[in-house]
Design a protein around this motif. Structure first.
Motif, PDB file in Angstrom:
ATOM      1  N   GLY A 230      28.298  28.838  28.300  1.00  0.00           N
ATOM      2  CA  GLY A 230      29.256  28.734  29.369  1.00  0.00           C
ATOM      3  C   GLY A 230      30.785  28.901  28.731  1.00  0.00           C
ATOM      4  N   LYS A 231      31.031  28.620  27.468  1.00  0.00           N
ATOM      5  CA  LYS A 231      32.433  28.889  26.943  1.00  0.00           C
ATOM      6  C   LYS A 231      32.464  30.294  26.739  1.00  0.00           C
ATOM      7  N   ASN A 232      31.487  31.109  26.277  1.00  0.00           N
ATOM      8  CA  ASN A 232      31.501  32.438  26.194  1.00  0.00           C
ATOM      9  C   ASN A 232      31.529  33.179  27.336  1.00  0.00           C
ATOM     10  N   LEU A 233      31.044  32.694  28.532  1.00  0.00           N
ATOM     11  CA  LEU A 233      31.180  33.409  29.753  1.00  0.00           C
ATOM     12  C   LEU A 233      32.652  33.435  30.130  1.00  0.00           C
ATOM     13  N   VAL A 234      33.225  32.170  29.938  1.00  0.00           N
ATOM     14  CA  VAL A 234      34.838  31.981  30.499  1.00  0.00           C
ATOM     15  C   VAL A 234      35.697  32.628  29.492  1.00  0.00           C
ATOM     16  N   LYS A 235      35.307  32.581  28.369  1.00  0.00           N
ATOM     17  CA  LYS A 235      36.252  33.560  27.399  1.00  0.00           C
ATOM     18  C   LYS A 235      36.251  34.964  27.733  1.00  0.00           C
ATOM     19  N   THR A 236      35.010  35.507  28.039  1.00  0.00           N
ATOM     20  CA  THR A 236      34.883  36.737  28.441  1.00  0.00           C
ATOM     21  C   THR A 236      35.694  37.311  29.791  1.00  0.00           C
ATOM     22  N   MET A 237      35.554  36.401  30.773  1.00  0.00           N
ATOM     23  CA  MET A 237      36.249  36.677  32.177  1.00  0.00           C
ATOM     24  C   MET A 237      37.614  36.492  31.831  1.00  0.00           C
ATOM     25  N   LEU A 238      38.198  35.607  30.983  1.00  0.00           N
ATOM     26  CA  LEU A 238      39.499  35.399  30.777  1.00  0.00           C
ATOM     27  C   LEU A 238      40.019  36.610  30.065  1.00  0.00           C
ATOM     28  N   SER A 239      39.416  37.181  29.012  1.00  0.00           N
ATOM     29  CA  SER A 239      39.758  38.178  28.220  1.00  0.00           C
ATOM     30  C   SER A 239      39.788  39.535  29.434  1.00  0.00           C
ATOM     31  N   ALA A 240      38.753  39.540  30.060  1.00  0.00           N
ATOM     32  CA  ALA A 240      38.830  40.872  31.074  1.00  0.00           C
ATOM     33  C   ALA A 240      39.903  40.447  32.006  1.00  0.00           C
ATOM     34  N   ALA A 241      40.431  39.296  32.432  1.00  0.00           N
ATOM     35  CA  ALA A 241      41.563  39.040  33.092  1.00  0.00           C
ATOM     36  C   ALA A 241      42.972  39.445  32.365  1.00  0.00           C
ATOM     37  N   GLY A 242      42.826  39.750  31.062  1.00  0.00           N
ATOM     38  CA  GLY A 242      44.192  40.088  30.326  1.00  0.00           C
ATOM     39  C   GLY A 242      44.553  39.121  29.456  1.00  0.00           C
ATOM     40  N   PHE A 243      43.760  37.846  29.074  1.00  0.00           N
ATOM     41  CA  PHE A 243      44.126  36.958  28.420  1.00  0.00           C
ATOM     42  C   PHE A 243      44.009  37.234  26.826  1.00  0.00           C
ATOM     43  N   ASN A 244      44.735  36.775  26.050  1.00  0.00           N
ATOM     44  CA  ASN A 244      44.665  36.825  24.497  1.00  0.00           C
ATOM     45  C   ASN A 244      43.912  35.913  24.234  1.00  0.00           C
TER      46      ASN A 244
ATOM     47  N   ALA B 284      37.038  29.806  37.197  1.00  0.00           N
ATOM     48  CA  ALA B 284      37.992  29.672  36.023  1.00  0.00           C
ATOM     49  C   ALA B 284      38.945  30.606  35.827  1.00  0.00           C
ATOM     50  N   ALA B 285      38.179  32.158  35.746  1.00  0.00           N
ATOM     51  CA  ALA B 285      39.491  33.122  35.255  1.00  0.00           C
ATOM     52  C   ALA B 285      40.742  33.357  36.515  1.00  0.00           C
ATOM     53  N   ASP B 286      40.156  33.081  37.736  1.00  0.00           N
ATOM     54  CA  ASP B 286      40.943  33.531  38.917  1.00  0.00           C
ATOM     55  C   ASP B 286      42.015  32.181  38.877  1.00  0.00           C
ATOM     56  N   TRP B 287      41.466  30.971  38.716  1.00  0.00           N
ATOM     57  CA  TRP B 287      42.471  29.841  38.583  1.00  0.00           C
ATOM     58  C   TRP B 287      43.516  30.099  37.449  1.00  0.00           C
ATOM     59  N   ALA B 288      43.033  30.149  36.376  1.00  0.00           N
ATOM     60  CA  ALA B 288      43.962  30.444  35.109  1.00  0.00           C
ATOM     61  C   ALA B 288      44.876  31.607  35.431  1.00  0.00           C
TER      62      ALA B 288
END
Length: 636
Positions: free
Chosen positions: A106-120, A203-207
């Motif tokens: 789950g952590k890795n999926l959130v990391k992936t979607m946040l990375s896709a959203a442009g997060f470092n 999670a990615a949308d909210w962040a």
């Protein structure tokens, strides 16, 4: 040309081609395409396509992991060319699985979607020491901290991280997300987190939106702001510590209170049936005085001895005494000998950390499937120690308390993922399936050897297997059957029949392949978790399960174990309310389906071993108080 390259980047991610993603990212830079645009409208677009497929059940976790590998390959090319400072600075996130927990899908999926959203994203991995979250946030002037947990036993660490952020004066500098199947909105709010979400896209949308509303990092991370933060939260932390008072060890304090009451009063009411008769009757749907009750209080019962978690997990005498005193003082109907989920993998060569007051966890995996060697189950192995501890506990519970002891160990696929790493195994199912199948074959041999030794040694009244990865979000039903189900049905289940033992399963997965795990295996007892927030994705409760499987299987669940962290009168009352609601709900459903007792009142997963014991007692007392009258009223 530009649109063509962006579309090709998206396609490379969807197809999971690392080579293509990297080459196309280089081509994008050569053609003068802005690297941020290549990331957002190329790589991230492909990841979003895969996420949509995941949501609709067209793709599963292995597909997402392979796609994310391609996305990261492209990002490695693009990231050095992104703007680093000012308005163009990418938002920075710190992410990890909380200390004591090695589950990181789950952590890795959130990391992936946040990375896709442009997060470092600064990925701390799994089993992350609590102080590392704070340290990484300070070093990187983070915008977001994201903590995940699958094991209820580790979730308390999330609140400690938030308290550390407050102590350091940086709580207001970051947004804090918490997640994982057992994490509820109520829990997130209670510990002071800003948000929790049932899926990585949410999670990615909210962040993304949360960061937009925050002042720039340079403003939030000034010495002045940090100093003000320390002052602001000083009173909050002082009041919290004052509320806790001198009871530094809430488990030990509540254990002493329960012992004092027991010594004065004893068991308040003598019941019609013994514990063992009640449990056996419920498994066979025979007439009972009330439904059995056993919150999954395993490690937390060590506080009655008292002993450390290290001793509980490594010293047979301490384990047996914890089980005995827990059943005695709580008047539990059984004890399940769950210690930790690293025992089988550690005997196969996995490195394991065994802290004094935390559950042991894998800290290093094998690097090569060829290195897997199946050991003999004998003296000197951790699993043999558990078998001897279980035998000792069974003898005491049977002889002195007329209570059954249920032993516990991991199934084949869970053992393999603990040994090699879940991400790696799940990806290899798609990219190198024959290697995984060969490894599962070996794990099945080992698991069968362990179960047979439990039976030969007469070390249990029943044996429960943790077959965790039966999950229709992580893998399809066909893949689960291929990579574990068939092995269990053909080789493990027949062993139970040979020894005239019911096959028992515990799974705190959120979307179980119940047809395989109950119908195909012929399971006699299924201990399950229910996650209301994931009901639309397949999480099921007693009203779903009893009508479909009650004729063949005794179900056991589903009170939220996280509520047992709260020792306050309000927290205990909430447990009592939930227990009564479950009891009043289950009995009519049993009757409607021609059953009378085929259910065990329990929690969906283990109660955190660092928590209090008054909630456990409240659940047991509620069933003992209401159960007999309701049983007569509803069942006749």
């Amino acid at each position: 040309m530009k649109e063509e390259i962006l579309n090709q980047l998206a396609d490379a991610v969807v197809s999971g081609s690392k080579e293509s993603a990297a080459e196309l990212s280089k081509k994008a830079l050569e053609e003068g395409i802005d690297p941020q645009e290549a990331l957002v409208n190329g790589l991230a677009k492909g990841m979003n396509i895969m996420s949509d497929k995941y949501e609709t059940g067209e793709a599963f976790v292995p597909h997402l992991l392979i796609a994310s590998g391609a996305m990261y390959a492209g990002m490695e090319v693009l990231i050095p060319h992104l703007k680093k400072e000012g308005a163009g600075r990418p938002a920075t996130g710190v992410i990890g699985t909380i200390e004591g927990d090695v589950h990181d899908i789950g952590k890795n999926l959130v990391k992936t979607m946040l990375s896709a959203a442009g997060f470092n994203m600064i990925d701390l991995g799994n089993d992350v020491p609590l102080e590392d979250f704070v340290k990484a946030a300070k070093e990187n002037k983070a915008d977001i901290i994201s903590m995940s947990a699958l094991m209820t036993t580790t979730m308390v660490g999330m609140e400690k991280v938030i308290e550390s952020l407050q102590e350091e004066g940086i709580r207001d500098a970051v947004k804090v997300m918490v997640g994982g199947a057992p994490v509820s909105e109520e829990f997130a709010e209670k510990i002071g987190a800003d948000s929790t979400h049932p899926d990585s896209m949410g999670a990615a949308d909210w962040a993304t939106n949360a960061v937009k509303s925050m002042p720039p990092a340079d403003e939030r991370w000034t010495e002045e702001k940090i100093s003000l933060g320390k002052v602001k939260y000083r009173d909050v932390l002082a009041k919290k510590k004052a509320k806790v008072g001198a009871a530094k060890d809430i488990g030990l304090e509540t254990a002493r209170e329960i012992i004092d009451e027991f010594e004065k009063v004893g068991v308040k009411k003598k019941e019609e049936m013994t514990h063992i008769d009640r449990v056996v009757s419920s498994l066979g749907d025979k007439k009972v005085d009330r439904l059995p009750v056993y919150p999954l209080a395993c490690g937390v019962l060590r506080k009655f001895v008292p002993t450390t978690y290290r001793e509980y997990t490594t010293d047979p005498e301490m384990f047996a005494q914890s089980a005995y005193l827990g059943v005695k003082y709580m008047d539990l109907d059984m004890f399940v000998g769950l210690v930790d989920l690293s025992i089988t993998s550690s005997d196969l060569g996995c490195k394991v950390s065994i802290p004094d007051e935390d559950t042991p966890a894998s800290v290093g995996h094998l690097d090569d499937y060829d290195k897997i060697e199946i050991p003999e189950v004998k003296e000197g192995t951790r699993i043999y120690e558990l078998i001897q501890a279980s035998k000792l506990a069974k003898e005491r519970l049977n002889k002195e308390l007329n209570a059954p002891f249920v032993a516990f160990h991991e199934g084949p696929l869970l053992t393999l993922t603990q040994l090699m790493g879940a991400d790696r195994v799940l990806m290899d199912m798609k990219t190198n399936p024959d290697v995984v199948l060969d490894a599962v074959d070996k794990m099945t041999d080992f698991v069968c050897d362990i179960s047979e030794k439990f039976f030969e040694e007469d070390a249990c009244d029943g044996l429960c297997i943790d077959n965790l990865w039966s999950n229709n979000v992580i893998m399809s039903e066909d893949d689960y059957w291929k990579f574990e189900g068939k092995f269990v049905k053909d080789r493990h289940v027949p062993l139970f029949k040979e020894y005239n033992q019911p096959y028992m399963i515990h799974s705190c997965a959120d979307n179980v392949h119940f047809d395989i795990q109950i119908k195909e295996f012929g399971t006699g007892l299924f201990s399950y978790a229910y996650y209301p927030k994931l009901r639309n994705k397949g999480s099921k409760n007693y009203a779903d399960l009893i009508p479909k499987y009650g004729d063949m299987c005794c179900m056991m669940g589903e009170v939220d174990p996280i509520k047992f962290i709260d020792p306050s009168p309000e927290g205990v009352q909430s447990i009592e309310n939930d227990t009564e609601e479950l009891l009043r709900g289950v009995l009519p459903v049993l009757k409607e389906n021609g059953l009378q007792s085929k259910y065990v009142m329990s929690t969906g997963c283990e109660i955190p071993p660092g928590g209090p014991l008054n909630g456990v007692k409240a659940m047991v007392d509620t069933v003992k108080k209401l159960g007999p009258d309701l049983q007569k009223e509803i069942m006749g």
